[in-house]
Design a protein around this motif. Structure first.
Motif, mmCIF file in Angstrom:
data_model
loop_
_atom_site.group_PDB
_atom_site.id
_atom_site.type_symbol
_atom_site.label_atom_id
_atom_site.label_comp_id
_atom_site.label_asym_id
_atom_site.label_seq_id
_atom_site.Cartn_x
_atom_site.Cartn_y
_atom_site.Cartn_z
ATOM 1 N N PRO A 399 -9.879 -5.453 -3.772
ATOM 2 C CA PRO A 399 -11.276 -5.306 -4.205
ATOM 3 C C PRO A 399 -12.230 -5.989 -3.217
ATOM 4 N N ILE A 400 -13.430 -5.477 -3.139
ATOM 5 C CA ILE A 400 -14.432 -6.020 -2.215
ATOM 6 C C ILE A 400 -14.929 -7.360 -2.738
ATOM 7 N N GLN A 401 -14.978 -8.352 -1.865
ATOM 8 C CA GLN A 401 -15.431 -9.688 -2.238
ATOM 9 C C GLN A 401 -16.910 -9.836 -1.903
ATOM 10 N N TYR A 402 -17.681 -10.352 -2.873
ATOM 11 C CA TYR A 402 -19.097 -10.598 -2.614
ATOM 12 C C TYR A 402 -19.577 -11.765 -3.465
ATOM 13 N N ASP A 403 -20.058 -12.783 -2.807
ATOM 14 C CA ASP A 403 -20.662 -13.937 -3.481
ATOM 15 C C ASP A 403 -19.743 -14.507 -4.563
ATOM 16 N N GLY A 404 -18.447 -14.604 -4.228
ATOM 17 C CA GLY A 404 -17.485 -15.177 -5.154
ATOM 18 C C GLY A 404 -17.000 -14.226 -6.225
ATOM 19 N N CYS A 405 -17.424 -12.975 -6.177
ATOM 20 C CA CYS A 405 -17.024 -11.995 -7.193
ATOM 21 C C CYS A 405 -16.193 -10.882 -6.559
ATOM 22 N N GLU A 406 -15.335 -10.274 -7.384
ATOM 23 C CA GLU A 406 -14.586 -9.100 -6.959
ATOM 24 C C GLU A 406 -15.306 -7.851 -7.442
ATOM 25 N N ILE A 407 -15.558 -6.938 -6.524
ATOM 26 C CA ILE A 407 -16.216 -5.683 -6.883
ATOM 27 C C ILE A 407 -15.200 -4.559 -6.749
ATOM 28 N N LYS A 408 -14.911 -3.913 -7.881
ATOM 29 C CA LYS A 408 -13.963 -2.800 -7.873
ATOM 30 C C LYS A 408 -14.738 -1.500 -7.759
ATOM 31 N N ILE A 409 -14.395 -0.736 -6.766
ATOM 32 C CA ILE A 409 -15.104 0.511 -6.481
ATOM 33 C C ILE A 409 -14.089 1.549 -6.035
ATOM 34 N N SER A 410 -14.418 2.808 -6.176
ATOM 35 C CA SER A 410 -13.545 3.885 -5.703
ATOM 36 C C SER A 410 -14.411 5.010 -5.162
ATOM 37 N N ILE A 411 -13.775 5.973 -4.518
ATOM 38 C CA ILE A 411 -14.515 7.097 -3.950
ATOM 39 C C ILE A 411 -14.048 8.401 -4.576
#
Length: 449
Positions: A399-411
């Protein structure tokens, strides 16, 4: 020679002359110096020289003309210009020549400056005309350097150095050096110009004897010779108010450069600053006309133009290619939950994932918002789908890391093939878009199930 009282000169006359007229004077016969006053010794920068061993030809050349203009090279390597008046005389009972020197250095400085500036302006016009040329930035710097070297008489080497984000100088263009200079790296604060200006980097500086430099090192010329720099003029180059790099005009001779040359390089550096600023702004504008500022992928404008060229080429030569439409699932949710900056971070991350999975010959562009479009060559529908699924697998596992958070994304994506499924970019876009939403719908149904 006719002997008369007017051309007989003795010590009494010379004492009175030196007392009332402060001008350099010498008396010589057959190249041998017979007399020189203190003004002359000061003019050549040798106040203690012995007239019996002094070589007239060492510092300047005199002809038989009654009036002539000469240039004297002083002991420190600087030059002074004089109008010399020669008169035949009798001195110590022998025929000799009396020479009186009138210093015209200030006038020559003005004249030389006017001629040199006119020449420099013509050269700068050439540089300005190249700004909108199709040459690369590297070729642009080469042209600037070669143009500058044309204006400086005794230069044999030169370089343009640019600054990177770590404040380290590297070579952007060079003349007279071997290819080894391409590996040259120098922290800005260790440069001669930085030290001489106390870090201000606000003017050109000249050094006449490079052996005085702390980091005096040999260089290898383009002819493979090992040599030592003896003279150099360095000037700063600025871009939008910040130091961008340096131009260095070098010579293997000591005292090679004059005050005129320093003024010329100072003038050139200001003109180069304007030219480089215009060129870099042009490069930036040209870049932004083809690339998306955020993702660094191509933009839609470029894709539209390039797509038409690809169609024409494919129709003419019977080539095949695939068009891929892709968008991000739930990017709006990322923007709402985290921020639009987080959404931008996701777009940049996806763009890099795309670059990592396609070949350099393939073209991908940001089509708008969270949509991307690509033209892939020499591949199959199955292979392209596998690449797209690999991106989803990567996003799921990491998952993409941003500002201490995990962002789950798909295409989601859709693929269409030229020429079997469409004869134009519009047809392929429409079909790929439909398939992308079919894919999205299927994935959503599976997720809910």
């Amino acid at each position: 020679m006719i002997h008369n009282e007017q051309n007989i000169i003795g010590h009494g006359f010379l004492q009175q002359f030196n007392h009332f007229i402060k001008m350099p004077v010498i008396i010589f016969k057959d190249g041998q110096l017979l007399y020189a006053n203190q003004c002359f010794k000061a003019a050549v920068g040798k106040p203690e020289f012995n007239i019996h061993t002094y070589d007239l030809n060492e510092d300047f050349q005199l002809t038989d003309a009654e009036h002539q203009e000469i240039t004297i090279t002083r002991a420190d390597g600087t030059t002074r210009h004089f109008d010399a008046t020669l008169k035949p005389i009798i001195y110590n009972h022998q025929d000799a020549t009396f020479v009186m020197f009138n210093d015209i250095s200030a006038r020559k400085h003005v004249e030389n400056n006017m001629v040199q500036i006119a020449h420099l302006r013509a050269l700068m016009i050439k540089i300005s005309n190249l700004i909108l040329d199709s040459t690369s930035l590297s070729e642009f710097f080469d042209f600037i350097l070669n143009t500058t070297l044309q204006a400086i008489e005794k230069t044999t080497l030169g370089s343009i150095l640019v600054l990177d984000e770590n404040k380290v100088l590297s070579t952007a263009a060079s003349y007279g050096y071997s290819d080894e200079i391409d590996k040259f790296r120098l922290p800005l604060e260790k440069s001669f110009l930085y030290r001489e200006t106390n870090g201000q980097l606000d003017k050109a500086e000249k050094i006449s004897n490079a052996t005085l430099l702390e980091n005096f090192i040999p260089v290898k010329t383009a002819y493979g010779e090992n040599a030592y720099l003896q003279s150099s003029i360095n000037a700063p180059i600025y871009f939008q108010g910040k130091i961008y790099g340096l131009i260095s005009i070098d010579s293997l001779e000591k005292h090679a450069f004059t005050a005129y040359d320093l003024d010329a390089v100072e003038f050139i550096s200001k003109s180069i600053e304007i030219a480089v600023t215009n060129r870099l702004l042009y490069e930036e504008k040209a870049y932004l006309s083809r690339f998306d500022r955020l993702t660094k992928l191509h933009n839609r404008h470029f894709f539209d133009e390039y797509g038409e060229l690809v169609i024409k080429r494919a129709q003419r030569y019977g080539e095949q290619f695939h068009l891929v439409m892709m968008d991000l699932n739930d990017l709006k949710q990322v923007n709402d939950q985290h921020s639009h900056l987080a959404g931008d971070h996701v777009l940049v991350h996806i763009a890099q994932a795309i670059r990592d999975c396609v070949r350099e010959s393939d073209i991908f562009a940001r089509f708008g918002g969270d949509e991307f479009v690509g033209l892939l060559f020499n591949s199959t529908t199955g292979a392209i789908k596998e690449k797209m699924e690999n991106i989803n697998t990567l996003l799921r596992k990491h998952p993409i890391q941003y500002d201490g958070c995990e962002i789950k994304i798909s295409i989601s994506y859709g693929v269409a093939q030229f020429k079997e499924e469409g004869n134009s970019i519009e047809d392929l876009l429409k079909l790929a878009d439909e398939r992308m939403y079919q894919y999205k719908k299927i994935k959503k149904s599976l997720s809910q199930a």
